[in-house]
Design a protein around this motif. Structure first.
Motif, PDB file in Angstrom:
ATOM      1  N   ALA A 180       5.007  -0.467 -11.751  1.00  0.00           N
ATOM      2  CA  ALA A 180       3.627   0.038 -11.712  1.00  0.00           C
ATOM      3  C   ALA A 180       2.639  -1.083 -11.392  1.00  0.00           C
ATOM      4  O   ALA A 180       1.742  -0.921 -10.564  1.00  0.00           O
ATOM      5  N   GLY A 181       2.810  -2.226 -12.030  1.00  0.00           N
ATOM      6  CA  GLY A 181       1.879  -3.337 -11.831  1.00  0.00           C
ATOM      7  C   GLY A 181       1.936  -3.939 -10.442  1.00  0.00           C
ATOM      8  O   GLY A 181       0.909  -4.154  -9.792  1.00  0.00           O
ATOM      9  N   PHE A 182       3.151  -4.215  -9.967  1.00  0.00           N
ATOM     10  CA  PHE A 182       3.284  -4.800  -8.632  1.00  0.00           C
ATOM     11  C   PHE A 182       2.852  -3.803  -7.566  1.00  0.00           C
ATOM     12  O   PHE A 182       2.219  -4.173  -6.578  1.00  0.00           O
ATOM     13  N   GLY A 183       3.177  -2.532  -7.763  1.00  0.00           N
ATOM     14  CA  GLY A 183       2.749  -1.513  -6.811  1.00  0.00           C
ATOM     15  C   GLY A 183       1.240  -1.384  -6.757  1.00  0.00           C
ATOM     16  O   GLY A 183       0.644  -1.251  -5.677  1.00  0.00           O
ATOM     17  N   THR A 184       0.603  -1.445  -7.910  1.00  0.00           N
ATOM     18  CA  THR A 184      -0.858  -1.388  -7.976  1.00  0.00           C
ATOM     19  C   THR A 184      -1.475  -2.596  -7.289  1.00  0.00           C
ATOM     20  O   THR A 184      -2.420  -2.460  -6.502  1.00  0.00           O
ATOM     21  N   ALA A 185      -0.943  -3.779  -7.578  1.00  0.00           N
ATOM     22  CA  ALA A 185      -1.462  -4.997  -6.941  1.00  0.00           C
ATOM     23  C   ALA A 185      -1.301  -4.925  -5.426  1.00  0.00           C
ATOM     24  O   ALA A 185      -2.192  -5.332  -4.670  1.00  0.00           O
ATOM     25  N   ALA A 186      -0.177  -4.374  -4.965  1.00  0.00           N
ATOM     26  CA  ALA A 186       0.042  -4.229  -3.522  1.00  0.00           C
ATOM     27  C   ALA A 186      -0.998  -3.288  -2.914  1.00  0.00           C
ATOM     28  O   ALA A 186      -1.535  -3.557  -1.832  1.00  0.00           O
ATOM     29  N   ALA A 187      -1.306  -2.209  -3.619  1.00  0.00           N
ATOM     30  CA  ALA A 187      -2.315  -1.262  -3.127  1.00  0.00           C
ATOM     31  C   ALA A 187      -3.691  -1.920  -3.051  1.00  0.00           C
ATOM     32  O   ALA A 187      -4.443  -1.700  -2.092  1.00  0.00           O
ATOM     33  N   TYR A 188      -4.016  -2.739  -4.049  1.00  0.00           N
ATOM     34  CA  TYR A 188      -5.294  -3.474  -4.013  1.00  0.00           C
ATOM     35  C   TYR A 188      -5.325  -4.418  -2.813  1.00  0.00           C
ATOM     36  O   TYR A 188      -6.330  -4.509  -2.105  1.00  0.00           O
ATOM     37  N   ALA A 189      -4.206  -5.149  -2.612  1.00  0.00           N
ATOM     38  CA  ALA A 189      -4.145  -6.096  -1.492  1.00  0.00           C
ATOM     39  C   ALA A 189      -4.333  -5.358  -0.166  1.00  0.00           C
ATOM     40  O   ALA A 189      -5.056  -5.836   0.719  1.00  0.00           O
ATOM     41  N   GLU A 190      -3.702  -4.206  -0.033  1.00  0.00           N
ATOM     42  CA  GLU A 190      -3.857  -3.417   1.194  1.00  0.00           C
ATOM     43  C   GLU A 190      -5.314  -3.006   1.390  1.00  0.00           C
ATOM     44  O   GLU A 190      -5.862  -3.124   2.496  1.00  0.00           O
ATOM     45  N   ALA A 191      -5.946  -2.531   0.310  1.00  0.00           N
ATOM     46  CA  ALA A 191      -7.347  -2.104   0.398  1.00  0.00           C
ATOM     47  C   ALA A 191      -8.257  -3.264   0.773  1.00  0.00           C
ATOM     48  O   ALA A 191      -9.276  -3.071   1.459  1.00  0.00           O
ATOM     49  N   LEU A 192      -7.895  -4.464   0.339  1.00  0.00           N
ATOM     50  CA  LEU A 192      -8.689  -5.658   0.630  1.00  0.00           C
ATOM     51  C   LEU A 192      -8.365  -6.258   2.007  1.00  0.00           C
ATOM     52  O   LEU A 192      -8.969  -7.247   2.407  1.00  0.00           O
ATOM     53  N   GLY A 193      -7.410  -5.656   2.701  1.00  0.00           N
ATOM     54  CA  GLY A 193      -7.031  -6.164   4.018  1.00  0.00           C
ATOM     55  C   GLY A 193      -6.156  -7.406   3.965  1.00  0.00           C
ATOM     56  O   GLY A 193      -6.043  -8.135   4.957  1.00  0.00           O
ATOM     57  N   LEU A 194      -5.526  -7.642   2.839  1.00  0.00           N
ATOM     58  CA  LEU A 194      -4.669  -8.816   2.664  1.00  0.00           C
ATOM     59  C   LEU A 194      -3.224  -8.420   2.975  1.00  0.00           C
ATOM     60  O   LEU A 194      -2.396  -8.214   2.091  1.00  0.00           O
ATOM     61  N   LYS A 195      -2.935  -8.306   4.262  1.00  0.00           N
ATOM     62  CA  LYS A 195      -1.655  -7.765   4.714  1.00  0.00           C
ATOM     63  C   LYS A 195      -0.460  -8.587   4.234  1.00  0.00           C
ATOM     64  O   LYS A 195       0.554  -8.031   3.806  1.00  0.00           O
TER      65      LYS A 195
END
Length: 167
Positions: free
Chosen positions: A117-132
């Motif tokens: 849950a945590g890593f998936g959430t962090a990945a979603a935040y990174a995607e939203a921030l454009g941090l591919k």
């Protein structure tokens, strides 16, 4: 954590929380691994130590990449999961054998689900921030953690639970 001012603050806080969660999980897993009797379970737990260490290094790298102080914030969620694992496996559980292995898998999976849950959430935040690049690293970690969870489910269903039923 002070009040976040933007999504980037939340992203960094999530990674700092995950770093703490990883450290706590690794510490208890090192104790639990010595208690496992099933060879495949013991091997998977040892492999998990390496994975957790690798994922923690990724978190540190990504935090540094945000020009943030590379530090962790104590994760109360994992603290509770570690307390449960300690209680059920190290303190009150059977001393060894298939019944203890069943408990080990259950507690491992609870902690692992927190990581998914945590890593998936962090990945979603990174995607939203454009941090591919960040998103890719976090998604890769999520997949690896999920793979370990799937392995434990299969091990439980095809071997450990059946042995415990006969114990």
């Amino acid at each position: 954590m002070s009040a976040p001012e933007d999504l980037n603050d939340i992203y960094v806080d999530e990674m700092k929380d995950l770093w703490s969660a990883n450290d706590q999980m690794l510490k208890v897993l090192k104790k639990i691994t010595t208690k496992a009797s099933d060879a495949k379970l013991k091997e998977m737990l040892a492999t998990s130590h390496e994975g957790i260490t690798k994922h923690t290094a990724v978190l540190k790298e990504l935090i540094a990449g945000q020009d943030e102080k590379v530090s962790k914030e104590h994760c109360k969620g994992m603290e509770g999961l570690v307390a449960e694992a300690t209680k059920h496996v190290l303190e009150e559980g059977p001393k060894k054998g298939p019944l203890l292995d069943v408990l080990i898998i259950a507690q491992y999976q609870r902690m692992t689900h927190y990581g998914i849950a945590g890593f998936g959430t962090a990945a979603a935040y990174a995607e939203a921030l454009g941090l591919k690049d960040d998103a890719k690293k976090l998604n890769d970690a999520t997949k690896e953690i999920y793979g370990g969870d799937e392995f434990m489910t299969k091990l439980a269903e095809t071997s450990v639970n059946l042995q415990a039923e006969d114990a």
